[in-house]
Write a protein that holds these residues in place. Structure first.
Motif, PDB file in Angstrom:
ATOM      1  N   GLU A 149       0.834  -1.203   0.000  1.00  0.00           N
ATOM      2  CA  GLU A 149       0.000   0.000   0.000  1.00  0.00           C
ATOM      3  C   GLU A 149       0.868   1.253   0.000  1.00  0.00           C
ATOM      4  O   GLU A 149       0.588   2.213  -0.727  1.00  0.00           O
ATOM      5  N   CYS A 150       1.927   1.256   0.800  1.00  0.00           N
ATOM      6  CA  CYS A 150       2.820   2.416   0.875  1.00  0.00           C
ATOM      7  C   CYS A 150       3.565   2.619  -0.439  1.00  0.00           C
ATOM      8  O   CYS A 150       3.721   3.750  -0.911  1.00  0.00           O
ATOM      9  N   LYS A 151       4.028   1.532  -1.031  1.00  0.00           N
ATOM     10  CA  LYS A 151       4.770   1.627  -2.288  1.00  0.00           C
ATOM     11  C   LYS A 151       3.901   2.215  -3.391  1.00  0.00           C
ATOM     12  O   LYS A 151       4.351   3.050  -4.178  1.00  0.00           O
ATOM     13  N   ILE A 152       2.653   1.782  -3.443  1.00  0.00           N
ATOM     14  CA  ILE A 152       1.744   2.288  -4.475  1.00  0.00           C
ATOM     15  C   ILE A 152       1.389   3.745  -4.212  1.00  0.00           C
ATOM     16  O   ILE A 152       1.458   4.593  -5.114  1.00  0.00           O
ATOM     17  N   LEU A 153       1.024   4.078  -2.971  1.00  0.00           N
ATOM     18  CA  LEU A 153       0.644   5.447  -2.629  1.00  0.00           C
ATOM     19  C   LEU A 153       1.775   6.437  -2.898  1.00  0.00           C
ATOM     20  O   LEU A 153       1.542   7.553  -3.369  1.00  0.00           O
ATOM     21  N   ALA A 154       3.003   6.031  -2.590  1.00  0.00           N
ATOM     22  CA  ALA A 154       4.151   6.922  -2.751  1.00  0.00           C
ATOM     23  C   ALA A 154       4.370   7.309  -4.210  1.00  0.00           C
ATOM     24  O   ALA A 154       4.935   8.371  -4.498  1.00  0.00           O
ATOM     25  N   ASP A 155       3.922   6.470  -5.141  1.00  0.00           N
ATOM     26  CA  ASP A 155       4.131   6.732  -6.569  1.00  0.00           C
ATOM     27  C   ASP A 155       2.966   7.472  -7.218  1.00  0.00           C
ATOM     28  O   ASP A 155       3.049   7.843  -8.391  1.00  0.00           O
ATOM     29  N   LEU A 156       1.875   7.668  -6.479  1.00  0.00           N
ATOM     30  CA  LEU A 156       0.687   8.286  -7.063  1.00  0.00           C
ATOM     31  C   LEU A 156       0.681   9.795  -6.845  1.00  0.00           C
ATOM     32  O   LEU A 156       1.070  10.279  -5.783  1.00  0.00           O
ATOM     33  N   ASP A 157       0.224  10.514  -7.843  1.00  0.00           N
ATOM     34  CA  ASP A 157       0.145  11.974  -7.755  1.00  0.00           C
ATOM     35  C   ASP A 157      -1.087  12.445  -8.521  1.00  0.00           C
ATOM     36  O   ASP A 157      -1.047  12.648  -9.731  1.00  0.00           O
ATOM     37  N   HIS A 158      -2.179  12.601  -7.797  1.00  0.00           N
ATOM     38  CA  HIS A 158      -3.441  13.034  -8.405  1.00  0.00           C
ATOM     39  C   HIS A 158      -4.219  13.818  -7.352  1.00  0.00           C
ATOM     40  O   HIS A 158      -4.257  13.421  -6.185  1.00  0.00           O
ATOM     41  N   PRO A 159      -4.831  14.936  -7.719  1.00  0.00           N
ATOM     42  CA  PRO A 159      -5.538  15.771  -6.731  1.00  0.00           C
ATOM     43  C   PRO A 159      -6.712  15.075  -6.054  1.00  0.00           C
ATOM     44  O   PRO A 159      -7.157  15.520  -4.994  1.00  0.00           O
ATOM     45  N   CYS A 160      -7.209  13.984  -6.650  1.00  0.00           N
ATOM     46  CA  CYS A 160      -8.342  13.274  -6.063  1.00  0.00           C
ATOM     47  C   CYS A 160      -7.928  11.953  -5.411  1.00  0.00           C
ATOM     48  O   CYS A 160      -8.755  11.066  -5.203  1.00  0.00           O
ATOM     49  N   ILE A 161      -6.637  11.822  -5.110  1.00  0.00           N
ATOM     50  CA  ILE A 161      -6.130  10.668  -4.363  1.00  0.00           C
ATOM     51  C   ILE A 161      -5.530  11.187  -3.063  1.00  0.00           C
ATOM     52  O   ILE A 161      -4.821  12.196  -3.058  1.00  0.00           O
ATOM     53  N   VAL A 162      -5.821  10.515  -1.960  1.00  0.00           N
ATOM     54  CA  VAL A 162      -5.350  10.970  -0.653  1.00  0.00           C
ATOM     55  C   VAL A 162      -3.830  11.126  -0.663  1.00  0.00           C
ATOM     56  O   VAL A 162      -3.110  10.315  -1.243  1.00  0.00           O
ATOM     57  N   LYS A 163      -3.343  12.183  -0.034  1.00  0.00           N
ATOM     58  CA  LYS A 163      -1.917  12.493  -0.010  1.00  0.00           C
ATOM     59  C   LYS A 163      -1.176  11.579   0.959  1.00  0.00           C
ATOM     60  O   LYS A 163      -1.561  11.429   2.114  1.00  0.00           O
ATOM     61  N   TYR A 164      -0.103  10.957   0.469  1.00  0.00           N
ATOM     62  CA  TYR A 164       0.752  10.104   1.304  1.00  0.00           C
ATOM     63  C   TYR A 164       1.955  10.919   1.764  1.00  0.00           C
ATOM     64  O   TYR A 164       2.608  11.590   0.965  1.00  0.00           O
ATOM     65  N   TYR A 165       2.262  10.859   3.077  1.00  0.00           N
ATOM     66  CA  TYR A 165       3.395  11.615   3.610  1.00  0.00           C
ATOM     67  C   TYR A 165       4.556  10.707   4.007  1.00  0.00           C
ATOM     68  O   TYR A 165       5.689  10.913   3.588  1.00  0.00           O
ATOM     69  N   ASN A 166       4.287   9.722   4.838  1.00  0.00           N
ATOM     70  CA  ASN A 166       5.357   8.817   5.242  1.00  0.00           C
ATOM     71  C   ASN A 166       4.757   7.575   5.887  1.00  0.00           C
ATOM     72  O   ASN A 166       3.547   7.505   6.137  1.00  0.00           O
ATOM     73  N   SER A 167       5.621   6.614   6.177  1.00  0.00           N
ATOM     74  CA  SER A 167       5.198   5.402   6.880  1.00  0.00           C
ATOM     75  C   SER A 167       6.364   4.894   7.701  1.00  0.00           C
ATOM     76  O   SER A 167       7.530   5.183   7.403  1.00  0.00           O
ATOM     77  N   ARG A 168       6.052   4.143   8.744  1.00  0.00           N
ATOM     78  CA  ARG A 168       7.094   3.600   9.610  1.00  0.00           C
ATOM     79  C   ARG A 168       6.609   2.291  10.225  1.00  0.00           C
ATOM     80  O   ARG A 168       5.396   2.067  10.360  1.00  0.00           O
ATOM     81  N   LEU A 169       7.553   1.445  10.593  1.00  0.00           N
ATOM     82  CA  LEU A 169       7.229   0.171  11.228  1.00  0.00           C
ATOM     83  C   LEU A 169       7.292   0.346  12.738  1.00  0.00           C
ATOM     84  O   LEU A 169       8.234   0.933  13.269  1.00  0.00           O
ATOM     85  N   TYR A 170       6.268  -0.160  13.427  1.00  0.00           N
ATOM     86  CA  TYR A 170       6.208  -0.031  14.884  1.00  0.00           C
ATOM     87  C   TYR A 170       6.114  -1.421  15.518  1.00  0.00           C
ATOM     88  O   TYR A 170       5.262  -2.233  15.142  1.00  0.00           O
ATOM     89  N   SER A 171       7.008  -1.699  16.449  1.00  0.00           N
ATOM     90  CA  SER A 171       7.047  -2.981  17.173  1.00  0.00           C
ATOM     91  C   SER A 171       7.125  -4.180  16.236  1.00  0.00           C
ATOM     92  O   SER A 171       6.610  -5.259  16.554  1.00  0.00           O
ATOM     93  N   ASP A 172       7.732  -3.974  15.082  1.00  0.00           N
ATOM     94  CA  ASP A 172       8.001  -5.048  14.116  1.00  0.00           C
ATOM     95  C   ASP A 172       6.765  -5.671  13.475  1.00  0.00           C
ATOM     96  O   ASP A 172       6.894  -6.507  12.590  1.00  0.00           O
ATOM     97  N   LYS A 173       5.572  -5.287  13.900  1.00  0.00           N
ATOM     98  CA  LYS A 173       4.386  -5.916  13.312  1.00  0.00           C
ATOM     99  C   LYS A 173       3.268  -4.939  12.971  1.00  0.00           C
ATOM    100  O   LYS A 173       2.229  -5.343  12.444  1.00  0.00           O
ATOM    101  N   TRP A 174       3.485  -3.643  13.257  1.00  0.00           N
ATOM    102  CA  TRP A 174       2.462  -2.646  12.948  1.00  0.00           C
ATOM    103  C   TRP A 174       3.026  -1.612  11.990  1.00  0.00           C
ATOM    104  O   TRP A 174       4.098  -1.058  12.200  1.00  0.00           O
TER     105      TRP A 174
END
Length: 273
Positions: A83-108
């Motif tokens: 999901e993050c890989k796809i969102l990071a490559d998308l650029d359209h005014p009607c698609i939610v803006k992706y800022y960043n992502s991180r792994l938390y406690s190895d499973k979230w």
């Protein structure tokens, strides 16, 4: 603008409006994870839980550094990095803006995205308050007609972009995954969200598989057999529009006069300019 005011009167922050918590993880357990996360990450202030799904929770947060509001999605990391890989490559005014992502406690997986006040699902459920559409009325007011068709064309523009430019299938188009932006950021009313089931064309298997992607009621028959094509998104889009327009074989829509034509003309100009 009156359209903005109507939308802003409805907020998707009440637990009564949230989908049921997934049986995979109890709500209490998820709340503990959320509390623990914000205790260790004091840069973000938790404001409200705005969505609960099968794989995680979406929270309205405020960044204490820039005082901006964001949506934070906390989801199981298993199989969700796509999901993050796809969102990071998308650029359209009607698609939610992706800022960043991180792994938390190895499973979230924690995904920070742009925030919108409500979903199309909530707009549809509150047509009377937002669009002044009365239950059982065979007539649709011009204001309602213009707003509904604006939403229609914005989703069409997203699907064109995804299918012809980004080469991505969304595979979960439905009212709860379409966010509504009353502030008209970038001049648009909606933002498509939740690319958790999305797949790139290059990764599509050309044979039937046992993997089923989609949501009941919006998923094309071939999806249930593991076959995905652009037509899968088109079918889901059609089902979504049927809910928005109240499509019924016995129901005919007619445009009626709007009480304030000068205001409506200004609204149409602002939306379509």
């Amino acid at each position: 603008m009156e359209s903005n005011a109507r939308l802003k009167n409805i907020h998707y922050t009440s637990h009564e409006n949230l989908p049921e918590q997934s049986p995979m993880l109890s709500e209490n357990d998820m709340d503990k994870i959320i509390e623990e996360y914000f205790t260790k990450n004091d840069q973000l202030e938790s404001m409200a839980k705005i969505g609960v799904g099968a794989f995680g929770t979406v929270i309205k947060v405020k960044d204490r550094n820039d005082n901006r509001i964001y949506a934070l999605k906390i989801t199981t990391s298993k199989g969700r990095s796509n999901e993050c890989k796809i969102l990071a490559d998308l650029d359209h005014p009607c698609i939610v803006k992706y800022y960043n992502s991180r792994l938390y406690s190895d499973k979230w997986l924690v995904i920070q995205m742009g925030y919108c006040e409500m979903t199309l699902k909530l707009v549809i459920e509150n047509k009377n308050a937002i669009l002044k559409r009365h239950v059982g009325n065979k007539y649709i007011e011009l204001f309602d007609y213009i707003i509904s068709w604006q939403i229609y064309w914005e989703i069409v523009s997203v699907l064109r972009y995804l299918h012809h430019h980004a080469k991505v299938l969304h595979l979960d188009i439905k009212p709860s995954n379409i966010l509504c932006d009353p502030n008209l950021s970038h001049g648009t009313l909606i933002k498509i969200a939740d690319f958790g089931l999305s797949i790139k064309y290059e990764d599509i298997s050309h044979t039937y598989t046992d993997k089923c992607k989609g949501s009941p009621g919006y998923m094309a028959d071939e999806n249930e057999r593991g076959k995905y094509t652009p037509a899968s998104d088109v079918f889901s889009f059609g089902q979504t529009m049927a809910h928005l327009f109240n499509v019924d074989m016995d129901l005919e829509y007619h445009i009626v006069d709007y009480e304030q034509p000068s205001l409506l003309k200004k609204q149409i100009h602002n939306m379509l300019d």
